[in-house]
Design a protein around this motif. Structure first.
Motif, PDB file in Angstrom:
ATOM      1  N   ARG A   1      19.287   6.711   5.655  1.00 16.95           N
ATOM      2  CA  ARG A   1      18.518   7.938   5.934  1.00 16.95           C
ATOM      3  C   ARG A   1      18.155   8.018   7.418  1.00 16.95           C
ATOM      4  O   ARG A   1      18.178   9.083   8.008  1.00 16.95           O
ATOM      5  N   ARG A   2      17.803   6.893   7.984  1.00 16.59           N
ATOM      6  CA  ARG A   2      17.402   6.902   9.409  1.00 16.59           C
ATOM      7  C   ARG A   2      18.599   7.368  10.259  1.00 16.59           C
ATOM      8  O   ARG A   2      18.455   8.106  11.214  1.00 16.59           O
ATOM      9  N   LYS A   3      19.801   6.920   9.833  1.00 13.38           N
ATOM     10  CA  LYS A   3      21.017   7.297  10.558  1.00 13.38           C
ATOM     11  C   LYS A   3      21.269   8.799  10.421  1.00 13.38           C
ATOM     12  O   LYS A   3      21.616   9.476  11.384  1.00 13.38           O
TER      13      LYS A   3
ATOM     14  N   ILE B   1       0.826  -1.220   0.000  1.00 14.04           N
ATOM     15  CA  ILE B   1       0.000   0.000   0.000  1.00 14.04           C
ATOM     16  C   ILE B   1       0.859   1.269   0.000  1.00 14.04           C
ATOM     17  O   ILE B   1       0.492   2.288  -0.561  1.00 14.04           O
ATOM     18  N   TYR B   2       2.055   1.188   0.602  1.00 13.96           N
ATOM     19  CA  TYR B   2       2.904   2.376   0.680  1.00 13.96           C
ATOM     20  C   TYR B   2       3.421   2.798  -0.691  1.00 13.96           C
ATOM     21  O   TYR B   2       3.793   3.962  -0.878  1.00 13.96           O
ATOM     22  N   THR B   3       3.455   1.848  -1.629  1.00 14.65           N
ATOM     23  CA  THR B   3       3.933   2.241  -2.966  1.00 14.65           C
ATOM     24  C   THR B   3       2.965   3.242  -3.607  1.00 14.65           C
ATOM     25  O   THR B   3       3.340   4.011  -4.464  1.00 14.65           O
TER      26      THR B   3
ATOM     27  N   LYS C   1      18.819   2.036   1.805  1.00 18.54           N
ATOM     28  CA  LYS C   1      18.460   3.459   1.722  1.00 18.54           C
ATOM     29  C   LYS C   1      17.793   3.897   3.026  1.00 18.54           C
ATOM     30  O   LYS C   1      18.120   4.942   3.591  1.00 18.54           O
ATOM     31  N   TRP C   2      16.821   3.081   3.490  1.00 21.77           N
ATOM     32  CA  TRP C   2      16.136   3.442   4.741  1.00 21.77           C
ATOM     33  C   TRP C   2      17.137   3.535   5.890  1.00 21.77           C
ATOM     34  O   TRP C   2      17.124   4.504   6.656  1.00 21.77           O
ATOM     35  N   GLN C   3      18.032   2.536   5.977  1.00 18.77           N
ATOM     36  CA  GLN C   3      18.990   2.505   7.090  1.00 18.77           C
ATOM     37  C   GLN C   3      19.864   3.761   7.107  1.00 18.77           C
ATOM     38  O   GLN C   3      20.054   4.394   8.143  1.00 18.77           O
TER      39      GLN C   3
ATOM     40  N   PRO D   1      12.481  -1.174  15.210  1.00 16.46           N
ATOM     41  CA  PRO D   1      13.397  -0.295  14.464  1.00 16.46           C
ATOM     42  C   PRO D   1      12.690   0.716  13.566  1.00 16.46           C
ATOM     43  O   PRO D   1      13.224   1.778  13.311  1.00 16.46           O
ATOM     44  N   ARG D   2      11.473   0.405  13.080  1.00 16.73           N
ATOM     45  CA  ARG D   2      10.795   1.361  12.188  1.00 16.73           C
ATOM     46  C   ARG D   2       9.721   2.139  12.933  1.00 16.73           C
ATOM     47  O   ARG D   2       8.696   2.523  12.351  1.00 16.73           O
ATOM     48  N   ASN D   3       9.983   2.393  14.202  1.00 18.21           N
ATOM     49  CA  ASN D   3       8.992   3.180  14.958  1.00 18.21           C
ATOM     50  C   ASN D   3       9.048   4.644  14.507  1.00 18.21           C
ATOM     51  O   ASN D   3       9.873   5.016  13.677  1.00 18.21           O
ATOM     52  N   CYS D   4       8.184   5.458  15.097  1.00 18.35           N
ATOM     53  CA  CYS D   4       8.092   6.856  14.685  1.00 18.35           C
ATOM     54  C   CYS D   4       9.319   7.628  15.153  1.00 18.35           C
ATOM     55  O   CYS D   4       9.581   7.713  16.355  1.00 18.35           O
ATOM     56  N   ILE D   5      10.004   8.211  14.213  1.00 14.82           N
ATOM     57  CA  ILE D   5      11.234   8.954  14.534  1.00 14.82           C
ATOM     58  C   ILE D   5      10.893  10.258  15.273  1.00 14.82           C
ATOM     59  O   ILE D   5      11.710  10.798  16.005  1.00 14.82           O
TER      60      ILE D   5
ATOM     61  N   PHE E   1       4.280  16.018   6.080  1.00 12.16           N
ATOM     62  CA  PHE E   1       3.005  15.316   6.190  1.00 12.16           C
ATOM     63  C   PHE E   1       2.913  14.599   7.544  1.00 12.16           C
ATOM     64  O   PHE E   1       1.996  14.853   8.333  1.00 12.16           O
ATOM     65  N   GLU E   2       3.884  13.719   7.822  1.00  9.56           N
ATOM     66  CA  GLU E   2       3.846  12.930   9.070  1.00  9.56           C
ATOM     67  C   GLU E   2       3.889  13.844  10.293  1.00  9.56           C
ATOM     68  O   GLU E   2       3.307  13.545  11.329  1.00  9.56           O
ATOM     69  N   GLY E   3       4.629  14.946  10.159  1.00  7.39           N
ATOM     70  CA  GLY E   3       4.867  15.800  11.321  1.00  7.39           C
ATOM     71  C   GLY E   3       3.743  16.765  11.642  1.00  7.39           C
ATOM     72  O   GLY E   3       3.771  17.391  12.699  1.00  7.39           O
TER      73      GLY E   3
HETATM   74  C1  HEM Z   1       0.868  12.022  17.438  1.00  6.74           C
HETATM   75  C2  HEM Z   1       1.762  12.118  16.505  1.00  6.74           C
HETATM   76  C3  HEM Z   1       2.336  10.968  15.720  1.00  6.74           C
HETATM   77  C4  HEM Z   1       1.911   9.690  15.598  1.00  6.74           C
HETATM   78  C5  HEM Z   1       0.696   9.039  16.254  1.00  6.74           C
HETATM   79  C6  HEM Z   1       2.830   9.013  14.709  1.00  6.74           C
HETATM   80  C7  HEM Z   1       2.751   7.672  14.380  1.00  6.74           C
HETATM   81  C8  HEM Z   1       3.665   7.024  13.569  1.00  6.74           C
HETATM   82  C9  HEM Z   1       3.595   5.628  13.235  1.00  6.74           C
HETATM   83  C10 HEM Z   1       2.535   4.657  13.710  1.00  6.74           C
HETATM   84  C11 HEM Z   1       4.640   5.361  12.417  1.00  6.74           C
HETATM   85  C12 HEM Z   1       4.971   4.027  11.769  1.00  6.74           C
HETATM   86  C13 HEM Z   1       4.429   4.055  10.369  1.00  6.74           C
HETATM   87  C14 HEM Z   1       4.590   2.757   9.652  1.00  6.74           C
HETATM   88  O1  HEM Z   1       5.177   1.801  10.128  1.00  6.74           O
HETATM   89  O2  HEM Z   1       4.098   2.714   8.548  1.00  6.74           O
HETATM   90  C15 HEM Z   1       5.371   6.584  12.224  1.00  6.74           C
HETATM   91  C16 HEM Z   1       6.494   6.705  11.437  1.00  6.74           C
HETATM   92  C17 HEM Z   1       7.096   7.902  11.170  1.00  6.74           C
HETATM   93  N1  HEM Z   1       6.816   9.119  11.747  1.00  6.74           N
HETATM   94 FE1  HEM Z   1       5.377   9.487  13.100  1.00  6.74          FE
HETATM   95  N2  HEM Z   1       3.771   9.903  14.296  1.00  6.74           N
HETATM   96  C18 HEM Z   1       3.529  11.101  14.905  1.00  6.74           C
HETATM   97  C19 HEM Z   1       4.259  12.255  14.777  1.00  6.74           C
HETATM   98  C20 HEM Z   1       5.358  12.404  13.976  1.00  6.74           C
HETATM   99  C21 HEM Z   1       6.138  13.605  13.860  1.00  6.74           C
HETATM  100  C22 HEM Z   1       5.886  14.883  14.660  1.00  6.74           C
HETATM  101  C23 HEM Z   1       7.091  13.366  12.921  1.00  6.74           C
HETATM  102  C24 HEM Z   1       8.184  14.270  12.424  1.00  6.74           C
HETATM  103  C25 HEM Z   1       8.583  15.335  13.008  1.00  6.74           C
HETATM  104  C26 HEM Z   1       6.923  12.006  12.460  1.00  6.74           C
HETATM  105  C27 HEM Z   1       7.692  11.392  11.490  1.00  6.74           C
HETATM  106  C28 HEM Z   1       7.617  10.053  11.181  1.00  6.74           C
HETATM  107  C29 HEM Z   1       8.470   9.415  10.191  1.00  6.74           C
HETATM  108  C30 HEM Z   1       9.496  10.111   9.307  1.00  6.74           C
HETATM  109  C31 HEM Z   1       8.155   8.058  10.194  1.00  6.74           C
HETATM  110  C32 HEM Z   1       8.803   6.963   9.376  1.00  6.74           C
HETATM  111  C33 HEM Z   1       9.892   6.328  10.222  1.00  6.74           C
HETATM  112  C34 HEM Z   1      10.616   5.171   9.568  1.00  6.74           C
HETATM  113  O3  HEM Z   1       9.996   4.412   8.816  1.00  6.74           O
HETATM  114  O4  HEM Z   1      11.801   5.023   9.847  1.00  6.74           O
HETATM  115  N3  HEM Z   1       5.863  11.456  13.123  1.00  6.74           N
HETATM  116  N4  HEM Z   1       4.746   7.593  12.933  1.00  6.74           N
END
Ligand code: HEM
Length: 524
Positions: free
Chosen positions: A132-134, A109-111, A128-130, A459-463, A323-325
């Motif tokens: 960038r995460r670093k 689905i992410y694609t 690539k992920w590793q 390891p792939r938790n929210c950064i 978007f995520e942030g």
């Molecule tokens: C209440 C706020 C947030 C929640 C509930 C949340 C939740 C999550 C979850 C569940 C994932 C895992 C996604 C997956 O496995 O597909 C994730 C990944 C990620 N989040 Fe968050 N997030 C929040 C806020 C943020 C913020 C503020 C940022 C950036 C400043 C952020 C950046 C990211 C990024 C870049 C990833 C991908 C990490 C990776 O795959 O290494 N998130 N988030």
């Protein structure tokens, strides 16, 4: 004639090969293992996808709740030859998320997000992920977050000021209001760019983000549109193209602005970054000077100057973090406000805690003050239990996996249903009740560690999770201090919809009644 016959034969051959492939997957060893898992009845060839694509996004949301209950703790769905296995038992979730080496690749689905986010941190895989995460992890170091806190608090105060001036104290569209502030917060902190003069662009951007979420689910349920070429010919495809233009134009503008700043300052602040000095030191001058605060975007610009990244690489990360942030935090804030508005007793305890801490701090919020709000933190954690902003995450299995009762073959797409996991009555008694005390240390102690994963786990938790917690507190604290929150719309009446982010269909209204205090100095 001979040519037509040849085309016809080729076509028949293709259909025959596709049929063989289909038959092999669906009825071979792989399909037999998947079909042991319960799920809705399927139709030949299509599996469940025709049923699902006929539902509205609201009906789909309801269906996933029903299926999670009826088939607990696991169910499957077929979309042609693609099998999706949905889980909501913490033991199973632990198997999928906890490994440091296995199942790190995101699901198919992410694609569908690639046209927008390409392969930024959220959607990338492997080396690539590793890498960038670093590169990106240090941007969420404690000392960097400390520099951001003032901006987050300022954003909370800005919202307070706005709310003090609205007619009748009623906000008519809470998501709209809050997402404006969370977008500004991520831009000023991680991008080092203020949106003060970009209001037209940022409104279009947020609208486009919203529409992309809908398009994403629409496309997911119609695999015949997975080809970008075919999708581009449809009206939804054209809508996606229009939104992509808006989204990328906005992030490109932000990157250009920050690049220009570094050009004007001869890149001297980027040198700090390369030495890692900014992260390890407590440079108070840097903290005072807004422009000179070091942002995530700076790290990427520094990497591009060293030819480690090109412009598109930078953009994909900025698209991802923007978007995520902002959207995740915005939805959590909206649900927290609604829950506190409906639970006056809990609201009062949280308000008293905030007011006491502020009194200790001379009426100000600071990083230290934000760390002294355990009750508010429990309220926010409980909000994310009931309304996790990211209701589902998915992974592709890198090898066969034995879950509690089924063997799931390698390459299967596993969906972790965070929403249903957090409402699993075997781990959360009275799961639909808002009770922040679930997060008291003594209550956390014996709980399954994978029964609560709003930020995913492993390891792939929210950064950005520490950043998110700080922002959530920095914005709710001044709101509680300055307003009584009162419901206009009730949570039970909101209609949720299937989306990347947990959303509702209609605008949410809330009343913010200003608290009159004798000493104006106390009001921040
Ligand atoms: C209440 C706020 C947030 C929640 C509930 C949340 C939740 C999550 C979850 C569940 C994932 C895992 C996604 C997956 O496995 O597909 C994730 C990944 C990620 N989040 Fe968050 N997030 C929040 C806020 C943020 C913020 C503020 C940022 C950036 C400043 C952020 C950046 C990211 C990024 C870049 C990833 C991908 C990490 C990776 O795959 O290494 N998130 N988030």
């Amino acid at each position: 004639m001979a040519f037509t016959l040849m085309i016809f034969t080729l076509l028949l051959l293709c259909i025959f090969i596709m049929f063989l492939y289909h038959y092999n997957i669906r009825y071979g060893k792989y399909g037999q293992l998947i079909d042991r898992i319960p799920g809705l009845a399927t139709v030949p060839i299509f599996g469940n996808i025709l049923t699902l694509s006929n539902l509205t996004q609201e009906e789909l949301w309801q269906l996933q709740i029903t299926l999670s209950k009826n088939y607990y703790p696991i169910f499957k769905m077929w979309s042609f030859t693609i099998a999706y296995v949905v889980i909501c038992h913490p033991d199973d979730v632990q198997v999928i998320l906890s490994s440091s080496k296995q199942h790190l690749e995101k699901g198919l689905i992410y694609t569908l997000l690639h046209p927008w986010l390409r392969t930024g941190l959220l959607t990338s895989k492997g080396a690539k992920w590793q890498e960038r995460r670093k590169i990106l992890t240090p941007t969420f170091h404690f000392n960097i977050l400390k520099q951001f806190v003032d901006i987050l608090i300022e954003e909370g105060n800005r919202m307070t000021k706005f709310l003090n001036n609205i007619e009748g104290s009623i906000v008519k569209d809470l998501v709209l209001l809050i997402s404006q502030h969370t977008l500004n917060a991520i831009c000023e902190t991680s991008m080092g760019v203020s949106l003060e003069n970009m209001s037209e662009y940022e409104q279009q951007y947020r609208q486009a983000v919203h529409e992309m979420g809908e398009i994403f689910i629409y496309k997911f349920l119609r695999p015949w549109f997975y080809s970008d070429v075919i999708f581009a010919l449809t009206s939804m495809g054209r809508k996606q193209a229009k939104n992509l233009k808006i989204l990328h134009r906005f992030t490109e503008k932000i990157i250009a602005e920050r690049k220009q700043y570094h050009e004007l300052t001869d890149g001297r602040y980027l040198q700090n970054l390369e030495n890692d000095a900014a992260i390890e030191t407590d440079d108070s001058e840097m903290i005072k000077n807004k422009k000179r605060r070091l942002a995530m975007l700076d790290l990427l610009i520094a990497a591009s100057r060293n030819n480690k990244m090109n412009d598109l690489d930078i953009r994909e990360e900025i698209d991802t973090f923007m978007f995520e942030g902002h959207d995740t935090v915005a939805m959590t804030l909206c649900f927290a406000i609604l829950l506190l508005a409906e639970h006056k007793d809990i609201q009062e305890i949280a308000r008293n805690e905030v007011s006491a801490v502020m009194q200790e701090n001379g009426g100000q919020l600071t990083m230290t003050a934000l760390q002294k709000l355990p009750y508010l933190e429990r309220c926010l954690k409980e909000t994310m239990r009931l309304y996790p902003s990211v209701p589902f995450i998915t992974r592709i299995l890198s090898e066969d996996v034995k879950l509690q009762s089924y063997l799931i073959p390698s390459k299967t797409d596993v969906l972790v249903s965070i929403y249903n996991l957090h409402r699993n009555p075997n781990f959360w008694p009275n799961p639909h009740i808002f009770d922040p005390d679930r997060f008291l240390p003594e209550n956390i102690h014996n709980r399954h560690p994978f029964s609560y994963v709003p930020f995913s786990a492993g390891p792939r938790n929210c950064i950005g999770q520490r950043f998110a917690m700080l922002e959530l507190k920095a914005i709710t604290a001044p709101l509680l201090h300055n307003f009584y929150l009162e419901p206009v719309d009730y949570l039970k009446d909101l209609r949720h919809t299937m989306h990347i982010i947990n959303r509702v269909t209609q605008p949410i209204r809330v009343r913010f009644v200003p608290i009159k205090r004798m000493q104006t100095s106390e009001v921040i």
